[in-house]
Structure formats: structure tokens, C-alpha cells
Design an enzyme around this catalytic site. Structure first.
Site, PDB file in Angstrom:
ATOM      1  N   GLU A   1      37.156  45.487  53.555  1.00 27.83           N
ATOM      2  CA  GLU A   1      37.012  45.271  51.831  1.00 27.83           C
ATOM      3  C   GLU A   1      38.234  45.180  51.111  1.00 27.83           C
ATOM      4  O   GLU A   1      38.471  44.582  50.160  1.00 27.83           O
ATOM      5  CB  GLU A   1      36.341  46.555  51.476  1.00 27.83           C
ATOM      6  CG  GLU A   1      34.677  46.690  52.133  1.00 27.83           C
ATOM      7  CD  GLU A   1      34.151  48.011  52.264  1.00 27.83           C
ATOM      8  OE1 GLU A   1      34.861  49.010  51.669  1.00 27.83           O
ATOM      9  OE2 GLU A   1      33.367  47.943  52.889  1.00 27.83           O
TER      10      GLU A   1
ATOM     11  N   GLY B   1      27.943  48.090  56.533  1.00 27.04           N
ATOM     12  CA  GLY B   1      27.075  48.331  55.270  1.00 27.04           C
ATOM     13  C   GLY B   1      25.604  47.411  55.680  1.00 27.04           C
ATOM     14  O   GLY B   1      24.982  47.132  54.701  1.00 27.04           O
TER      15      GLY B   1
ATOM     16  N   GLU C   1      36.055  46.637  62.919  1.00 29.29           N
ATOM     17  CA  GLU C   1      35.051  46.678  62.513  1.00 29.29           C
ATOM     18  C   GLU C   1      34.436  45.482  61.984  1.00 29.29           C
ATOM     19  O   GLU C   1      35.041  44.832  61.223  1.00 29.29           O
ATOM     20  CB  GLU C   1      35.389  47.504  60.987  1.00 29.29           C
ATOM     21  CG  GLU C   1      35.896  48.753  61.022  1.00 29.29           C
ATOM     22  CD  GLU C   1      35.699  49.734  59.828  1.00 29.29           C
ATOM     23  OE1 GLU C   1      35.057  50.575  59.781  1.00 29.29           O
ATOM     24  OE2 GLU C   1      36.042  49.126  58.712  1.00 29.29           O
TER      25      GLU C   1
ATOM     26  N   HIS D   1      41.542  47.529  55.425  1.00 27.04           N
ATOM     27  CA  HIS D   1      39.984  47.616  55.726  1.00 27.04           C
ATOM     28  C   HIS D   1      39.659  46.307  55.163  1.00 27.04           C
ATOM     29  O   HIS D   1      40.010  45.676  54.367  1.00 27.04           O
ATOM     30  CB  HIS D   1      39.456  48.873  54.614  1.00 27.04           C
ATOM     31  CG  HIS D   1      38.101  48.878  54.951  1.00 27.04           C
ATOM     32  ND1 HIS D   1      36.844  48.137  54.460  1.00 27.04           N
ATOM     33  CD2 HIS D   1      37.282  49.779  55.922  1.00 27.04           C
ATOM     34  CE1 HIS D   1      35.679  48.412  54.896  1.00 27.04           C
ATOM     35  NE2 HIS D   1      35.865  49.497  55.824  1.00 27.04           N
TER      36      HIS D   1
ATOM     37  N   ASN E   1      34.869  57.194  56.288  1.00 26.84           N
ATOM     38  CA  ASN E   1      35.316  56.614  55.276  1.00 26.84           C
ATOM     39  C   ASN E   1      34.389  56.878  54.057  1.00 26.84           C
ATOM     40  O   ASN E   1      33.240  55.881  53.801  1.00 26.84           O
ATOM     41  CB  ASN E   1      35.572  55.174  55.509  1.00 26.84           C
ATOM     42  CG  ASN E   1      36.269  54.373  54.554  1.00 26.84           C
ATOM     43  OD1 ASN E   1      36.434  54.792  53.394  1.00 26.84           O
ATOM     44  ND2 ASN E   1      36.271  53.194  54.791  1.00 26.84           N
ATOM     45  N   TRP E   2      34.750  57.632  52.984  1.00 27.12           N
ATOM     46  CA  TRP E   2      33.819  57.598  51.945  1.00 27.12           C
ATOM     47  C   TRP E   2      33.701  56.463  51.092  1.00 27.12           C
ATOM     48  O   TRP E   2      32.993  56.267  50.158  1.00 27.12           O
ATOM     49  CB  TRP E   2      34.113  58.896  51.210  1.00 27.12           C
ATOM     50  CG  TRP E   2      33.867  60.182  51.793  1.00 27.12           C
ATOM     51  CD1 TRP E   2      33.394  60.608  52.949  1.00 27.12           C
ATOM     52  CD2 TRP E   2      34.184  61.494  51.313  1.00 27.12           C
ATOM     53  NE1 TRP E   2      33.351  61.765  53.235  1.00 27.12           N
ATOM     54  CE2 TRP E   2      33.652  62.517  52.014  1.00 27.12           C
ATOM     55  CE3 TRP E   2      34.656  62.128  50.138  1.00 27.12           C
ATOM     56  CZ2 TRP E   2      33.892  64.010  51.869  1.00 27.12           C
ATOM     57  CZ3 TRP E   2      34.766  63.454  49.736  1.00 27.12           C
ATOM     58  CH2 TRP E   2      34.355  64.381  50.997  1.00 27.12           C
ATOM     59  N   LYS E   3      34.765  55.677  51.183  1.00 23.79           N
ATOM     60  CA  LYS E   3      34.962  54.598  50.157  1.00 23.79           C
ATOM     61  C   LYS E   3      34.880  55.119  48.786  1.00 23.79           C
ATOM     62  O   LYS E   3      35.462  56.266  48.556  1.00 23.79           O
ATOM     63  CB  LYS E   3      33.881  53.546  50.523  1.00 23.79           C
ATOM     64  CG  LYS E   3      33.957  53.113  51.910  1.00 23.79           C
ATOM     65  CD  LYS E   3      33.111  51.919  52.251  1.00 23.79           C
ATOM     66  CE  LYS E   3      32.850  51.529  53.827  1.00 23.79           C
ATOM     67  NZ  LYS E   3      32.246  50.265  54.274  1.00 23.79           N
TER      68      LYS E   3
ATOM     69  N   SER F   1      28.000  50.332  60.585  1.00 18.56           N
ATOM     70  CA  SER F   1      26.823  50.946  60.590  1.00 18.56           C
ATOM     71  C   SER F   1      26.425  51.929  61.736  1.00 18.56           C
ATOM     72  O   SER F   1      25.430  51.973  62.381  1.00 18.56           O
ATOM     73  CB  SER F   1      25.664  49.664  60.811  1.00 18.56           C
ATOM     74  OG  SER F   1      25.787  48.945  59.774  1.00 18.56           O
TER      75      SER F   1
ATOM     76  N   GLY G   1      31.134  54.498  57.567  1.00 17.46           N
ATOM     77  CA  GLY G   1      31.032  54.605  55.899  1.00 17.46           C
ATOM     78  C   GLY G   1      29.593  55.356  55.732  1.00 17.46           C
ATOM     79  O   GLY G   1      29.706  56.410  55.465  1.00 17.46           O
ATOM     80  N   GLY G   2      28.580  54.626  55.354  1.00 18.39           N
ATOM     81  CA  GLY G   2      27.382  55.060  54.733  1.00 18.39           C
ATOM     82  C   GLY G   2      27.130  56.477  55.382  1.00 18.39           C
ATOM     83  O   GLY G   2      26.628  57.344  54.496  1.00 18.39           O
TER      84      GLY G   2
END
Ligand code: 13P
Length: 253
Positions: free
Chosen positions: A99, A175, A169, A97, A9-11, A215, A236-237
Site C-alpha cells: 500500500e 484484502g 504479501e 508494504h 497490521n491494523w493499517k 487474507s 490485516g483485516g
């Protein structure tokens, strides 16, 4: 065996050029994948067509949108409808998600509408759920996640539910560099599968991939994915770094 999935997930990260380069490099690495192992890149809307053409000749790779709107079409400036995603050949879409739930006030009821529209277009939803820290500290994470599942998914027929991918999640792990322990992840995944079994039956529930997100890195992926009900990760990251994401792909069961 259930599909084991490494989903990136590049966001809202990377320029078009950076994204294209990252995809190129990951594909060029030719990481060996079995037929049941799958990699999905959830990229920003303007990159979907490029990403889809990058993976066009790859059987283990697909592209996902990061969101869609909950209405079919109409005067919703700036939004993207499931039918539009279908029209450019997109097969997966992340929804719910944390977010989006937090910053865009998405509700369980809206997510139910999104799921219906996506399934109507033959797009597989990657449905995110997970509790905030306060709920985890109060020990009520199981009932919290169960409510998310019930309010967004329980209207489905079993043959529709079969098309879902679930991503658990925990918000406190996103993150933050703080992962759920492998035991905490497995415990919640087993709970989610039990809820799905109760509602949709054993066969359907056993076929649904449940991904862990929060993470995940190259260094912890194998331990987390080891859980019996953990079928890969939504990342993500670490998905923005070639070596990290390849290590996560290599950690799939
Ligand atoms: P991080 O891997 O950066 O914690 O993000 C997880 C996530 O939100 C994936 O959707």
C-alpha cells in the site's frame, strides 16, 4: 527453531479506545505461546506508546510501527524518523508494504535507506515484498520478488540481514479474500529463502522468519503456516477481530 510470528497490521483502522480494548482482550485471553512463538502488533503512530505499555510485561508480545521515513531527521512535515521510534522503545517497523509502494510511490532504493536507519537504531525491519496480479499471471513472480529483495537488501552485511523479518504479501491476495494456496505460499517462501541463502549464506537465511500476508484468517492460517518455509503471517483485516487473531496465534507452529 526459527521464530514463528503472528503480526497484526491494523493499517488505518480503529480509534485509540477501540485499539486499547482489542489489545486488552487479546492479552487477557492468555493464549499459550512457546518461547519461539511471537506476536507483534503494528499499530498507528499515535497508539505506539499505549500499545508498548500494554505489552511491557509480556515476553512473547511486541509492538511495531507501520512505516518510517527514509531520512534521519529534518524538514519532512508529518513524517516519523526511525530515531523517534527508538526513543519510545519500538523494536520493529514494517516497511515496503504494497500500500505504501502503490499509494506513496515508495521505491526499492528508499526502502534500502529505511532499512539502514532502522538497523542503525536496533529496530528490526519487517520488509514486505510481493507481486501484483499481472506479474503472477505472466508467471514472473519469482524474478519480480527477487528484484525487490536485491534492490533493498543486498547491500547489507550478513550480520545485518540476520535482523530482518520478511513478509511475502502477494498484492492480489491483500484484502481480497483470495489467499495464495498453501502451495503457492510455500513455493515463494522457499524461493525467497534460496535467494537469501545465495546472498547471505545458509545459516543467516535459515534464521530469518518469512511471514505470509494476504487474507489470512483463523480458518486458513494453520494450512498456510504448515509450509516448511512459512513462519507465520502478517495479518490485516482478521487482526481487527479478537477471535480471528487469537485463532491465527494458535495456528503458529
Ligand atoms: P489482509 O489480511 O486484510 O488481506 O491484509 C494483508 C496485509 O496487507 C497485511 O499487511
Amino acid at each position: 527453531m526459527r521464530k514463528q510470528i503472528a503480526a497484526a497490521n491494523w493499517k488505518m483502522n480503529l480509534t485509540y479506545q477501540q485499539g486499547e480494548k482489542l489489545l486488552d482482550e487479546i492479552l487477557k485471553a492468555k493464549t499459550p505461546l512457546d518461547f519461539h512463538q511471537h506476536v507483534i502488533f503494528a499499530v498507528p503512530f499515535p497508539y505506539l506508546i499505549m500499545a508498548n505499555s500494554e505489552v511491557a510485561n509480556e515476553s512473547n508480545y511486541s509492538v511495531a510501527a507501520q512505516n518510517c521515513h527514509h531520512k534521519k531527521s529534518g524538514a519532512f512535515t508529518g513524517e516519523v524518523a526511525p530515531e523517534m521510534l527508538y526513543s519510545i522503545g519500538i523494536k520493529y517497523c514494517i516497511i515496503g508494504h504494497s500500500e505504501r509502494r502503490e499509494y506513496f510511490n515508495e521505491t526499492n532504493a528508499q526502502l534500502a535507506e529505511k532499512i539502514d536507519l532502522l538497523l542503525g537504531q536496533g529496530i528490526q525491519p519487517i520488509f514486505c515484498c510481493g507481486e501484483p496480479l499481472s506479474i503472477r499471471e505472466a508467471g514472473s513472480q519469482n524474478s519480480y520478488v527477487e528484484t525487490q529483495l536485491a534492490e533493498s537488501l543486498f547491500h547489507l552485511q550478513p550480520e545485518q540481514a540476520e535482523k530482518l523479518i520478511i513478509a511475502y504479501e502477494p498484492i492480489w491476495a491483500i484484502g481480497t479474500g483470495k489467499t495464495a494456496s498453501a502451495e503457492q505460499a510455500q513455493e515463494m517462501h522457499a524461493h525467497i529463502r534460496a535467494v537469501l541463502k545465495e546472498k547471505f549464506g545458509n545459516d543467516i537465511a535459515d534464521s530469518i522468519s518469512i511471514l505470509y500476508g494476504g487474507s489470512v484468517k483463523g480458518a486458513n492460517a494453520r494450512e498456510i503456516f504448515n509450509g516448511e518455509d512459512v513462519d507465520g503471517g502478517l495479518v490485516g483485516g482478521a487482526s481487527l477481530v479478537k477471535e480471528e487473531f487469537i485463532a491465527i496465534m494458535e495456528a503458529l507452529k
